[in-house]
Scaffold this motif. Structure first.
Motif, PDB file in Angstrom:
ATOM      1  N   LEU A  56       0.717  -1.139   0.073  1.00 48.48           N
ATOM      2  CA  LEU A  56      -0.198  -0.038  -0.005  1.00 48.48           C
ATOM      3  C   LEU A  56       0.957   1.243  -0.056  1.00 48.48           C
ATOM      4  CD1 LEU A  56      -2.866   0.955   0.263  1.00 48.48           C
ATOM      5  CD2 LEU A  56      -2.649   0.910   2.745  1.00 48.48           C
ATOM      6  N   GLY A  57       0.442   2.235  -0.712  1.00 46.09           N
ATOM      7  CA  GLY A  57       1.323   3.396  -0.988  1.00 46.09           C
ATOM      8  C   GLY A  57       0.761   4.373  -1.797  1.00 46.09           C
ATOM      9  N   TYR A  58       1.324   5.645  -1.918  1.00 52.52           N
ATOM     10  CA  TYR A  58       0.832   6.875  -2.719  1.00 52.52           C
ATOM     11  C   TYR A  58       1.249   6.702  -4.205  1.00 52.52           C
ATOM     12  CZ  TYR A  58      -0.822   8.272   2.096  1.00 52.52           C
ATOM     13  OH  TYR A  58      -1.463   8.451   2.991  1.00 52.52           O
ATOM     14  N   PHE A  59       0.682   7.368  -4.806  1.00 51.44           N
ATOM     15  CA  PHE A  59       0.958   7.645  -6.472  1.00 51.44           C
ATOM     16  C   PHE A  59       0.210   8.812  -6.982  1.00 51.44           C
ATOM     17  CE2 PHE A  59      -2.269   4.629  -6.185  1.00 51.44           C
ATOM     18  CZ  PHE A  59      -3.209   5.157  -7.002  1.00 51.44           C
ATOM     19  N   PRO A  60       0.685   9.688  -8.032  1.00 53.97           N
ATOM     20  CA  PRO A  60      -0.040  10.653  -8.404  1.00 53.97           C
ATOM     21  C   PRO A  60      -1.049  10.084  -9.074  1.00 53.97           C
ATOM     22  CG  PRO A  60       2.457  10.842  -9.106  1.00 53.97           C
ATOM     23  CD  PRO A  60       2.099   9.486  -8.186  1.00 53.97           C
ATOM     24  N   SER A  61      -2.297  10.768  -8.774  1.00 62.54           N
ATOM     25  CA  SER A  61      -3.393  10.143  -9.461  1.00 62.54           C
ATOM     26  C   SER A  61      -3.549  10.710 -10.791  1.00 62.54           C
ATOM     27  CB  SER A  61      -4.696  11.234  -8.868  1.00 62.54           C
ATOM     28  OG  SER A  61      -4.480  12.457  -9.217  1.00 62.54           O
ATOM     29  N   ARG A  62      -2.721  11.683 -11.545  1.00 66.12           N
ATOM     30  CA  ARG A  62      -2.772  11.729 -13.083  1.00 66.12           C
ATOM     31  C   ARG A  62      -2.147  10.409 -13.769  1.00 66.12           C
ATOM     32  NH1 ARG A  62       2.588  12.369 -14.080  1.00 66.12           N
ATOM     33  NH2 ARG A  62       3.731  12.909 -12.440  1.00 66.12           N
ATOM     34  N   LEU A  63      -1.482   9.501 -13.178  1.00 68.96           N
ATOM     35  CA  LEU A  63      -0.867   8.356 -13.658  1.00 68.96           C
ATOM     36  C   LEU A  63      -1.891   7.208 -13.861  1.00 68.96           C
ATOM     37  CD1 LEU A  63       2.308   7.872 -11.574  1.00 68.96           C
ATOM     38  CD2 LEU A  63       2.203   9.050 -13.671  1.00 68.96           C
ATOM     39  N   VAL A  64      -3.114   7.192 -13.584  1.00 69.65           N
ATOM     40  CA  VAL A  64      -3.956   6.089 -13.275  1.00 69.65           C
ATOM     41  C   VAL A  64      -5.260   6.670 -14.034  1.00 69.65           C
ATOM     42  CG1 VAL A  64      -3.123   4.937 -11.635  1.00 69.65           C
ATOM     43  CG2 VAL A  64      -4.971   6.490 -11.339  1.00 69.65           C
ATOM     44  N   GLU A  65      -6.045   5.786 -14.608  1.00 78.27           N
ATOM     45  CA  GLU A  65      -7.493   5.969 -14.976  1.00 78.27           C
ATOM     46  C   GLU A  65      -8.455   5.252 -14.246  1.00 78.27           C
ATOM     47  OE1 GLU A  65      -9.873   4.968 -19.089  1.00 78.27           O
ATOM     48  OE2 GLU A  65      -8.125   6.362 -19.169  1.00 78.27           O
ATOM     49  N   GLU A  66      -9.213   5.589 -13.485  1.00 78.73           N
ATOM     50  CA  GLU A  66     -10.214   4.960 -12.709  1.00 78.73           C
ATOM     51  C   GLU A  66     -11.140   3.996 -13.973  1.00 78.73           C
ATOM     52  OE1 GLU A  66     -11.601   6.365  -8.648  1.00 78.73           O
ATOM     53  OE2 GLU A  66     -11.902   7.992 -10.100  1.00 78.73           O
ATOM     54  N   GLN A  67     -11.351   2.702 -13.714  1.00 78.04           N
ATOM     55  CA  GLN A  67     -11.930   1.756 -14.516  1.00 78.04           C
ATOM     56  C   GLN A  67     -13.419   1.328 -13.785  1.00 78.04           C
ATOM     57  OE1 GLN A  67      -9.225  -1.294 -16.325  1.00 78.04           O
ATOM     58  NE2 GLN A  67      -9.148   0.596 -17.604  1.00 78.04           N
ATOM     59  N   ARG A  68     -13.417   1.166 -12.611  1.00 80.53           N
ATOM     60  CA  ARG A  68     -14.754   0.751 -11.969  1.00 80.53           C
ATOM     61  C   ARG A  68     -14.646   1.635 -10.519  1.00 80.53           C
ATOM     62  NH1 ARG A  68     -16.652  -5.251 -11.176  1.00 80.53           N
ATOM     63  NH2 ARG A  68     -18.712  -4.663 -10.785  1.00 80.53           N
ATOM     64  N   VAL A  69     -15.823   2.228 -10.254  1.00 79.81           N
ATOM     65  CA  VAL A  69     -15.890   2.946  -8.887  1.00 79.81           C
ATOM     66  C   VAL A  69     -17.001   2.115  -8.490  1.00 79.81           C
ATOM     67  CG1 VAL A  69     -16.988   5.138  -7.967  1.00 79.81           C
ATOM     68  CG2 VAL A  69     -15.560   5.301  -9.988  1.00 79.81           C
ATOM     69  N   TYR A  70     -16.500   1.461  -6.965  1.00 83.78           N
ATOM     70  CA  TYR A  70     -17.168   0.703  -6.159  1.00 83.78           C
ATOM     71  C   TYR A  70     -18.117   1.582  -5.291  1.00 83.78           C
ATOM     72  CZ  TYR A  70     -13.981  -2.919  -8.071  1.00 83.78           C
ATOM     73  OH  TYR A  70     -13.350  -3.785  -8.700  1.00 83.78           O
ATOM     74  N   GLN A  71     -17.514   2.594  -4.869  1.00 87.89           N
ATOM     75  CA  GLN A  71     -18.275   3.345  -3.723  1.00 87.89           C
ATOM     76  C   GLN A  71     -17.677   4.842  -3.985  1.00 87.89           C
ATOM     77  OE1 GLN A  71     -18.561   2.077   0.260  1.00 87.89           O
ATOM     78  NE2 GLN A  71     -17.569   0.349  -0.279  1.00 87.89           N
ATOM     79  N   GLU A  72     -18.176   5.768  -3.891  1.00 81.34           N
ATOM     80  CA  GLU A  72     -17.876   7.235  -4.065  1.00 81.34           C
ATOM     81  C   GLU A  72     -17.023   7.612  -2.736  1.00 81.34           C
ATOM     82  OE1 GLU A  72     -17.997   9.281  -6.693  1.00 81.34           O
ATOM     83  OE2 GLU A  72     -19.133   7.689  -7.595  1.00 81.34           O
ATOM     84  N   ALA A  73     -15.996   8.306  -2.961  1.00 82.72           N
ATOM     85  CA  ALA A  73     -15.078   8.928  -1.767  1.00 82.72           C
ATOM     86  C   ALA A  73     -15.881  10.100  -1.165  1.00 82.72           C
ATOM     87  CB  ALA A  73     -13.712   9.040  -2.437  1.00 82.72           C
ATOM     88  N   THR A  74     -16.724  10.024  -0.249  1.00 84.44           N
ATOM     89  CA  THR A  74     -17.376  11.156   0.188  1.00 84.44           C
ATOM     90  C   THR A  74     -17.028  11.573   1.543  1.00 84.44           C
ATOM     91  OG1 THR A  74     -19.369   9.780   0.876  1.00 84.44           O
ATOM     92  CG2 THR A  74     -19.265  10.772  -1.326  1.00 84.44           C
TER      93      THR A  74
END
Length: 129
Positions: A98-116
């Motif tokens: 588990l660790g951090y990475f820049p969000s710009r490097l990935v494309e979300e393919q499936r959202v399971y739950q919203e990060a609210t």
């Protein structure tokens, strides 16, 4: 009493030095799917390679799938970082890390739950073994 307290603190510092280190916080808040940040927010795919600059981050290879658990709230012009773990047979040695990475490097393919849920980060969020 003061000497005993000092010896206890020195022992605690020695334990931390042997087993890990607390790194600087990347943000004071994070977005999660639940109050404890244990539920998966989404599954993403890496669009390019990323080499972790220090132990708070994970190495990411293009095409690798990553489970996202939290999204740090940007502060003071800092980059947007997400926390996740890599997944896939081609990267067995990194699975579960588990660790951090820049969000710009990935494309979300499936959202399971919203990060609210906005949750404060803690020192343990940036602890390195």
């Amino acid at each position: 009493m003061a000497r005993l307290l000092l010896l206890s603190l020195l022992g605690l510092v020695a334990i931390c030095a042997v087993h890990g280190i607390f790194m600087d916080r990347l943000a004071s808040k994070k977005l999660c799917a639940d109050d404890e940040c244990v539920y998966t927010i989404s599954l993403a795919r890496a669009q390019e390679d990323y080499n972790a600059p220090d132990c708070r981050f994970i190495n990411v290879k293009k095409g690798q799938r990553i489970y996202i658990y939290s999204k740090l709230v940007q502060e003071n012009g800092a980059g947007e970082f997400w926390a996740g773990s890599v997944y896939g047979d081609d990267h067995e040695d990194e699975m579960g890390t588990l660790g951090y990475f820049p969000s710009r490097l990935v494309e979300e393919q499936r959202v399971y739950q919203e990060a609210t849920k906005e949750v404060p980060t803690t020192d343990i969020d940036f602890f390195c073994e």
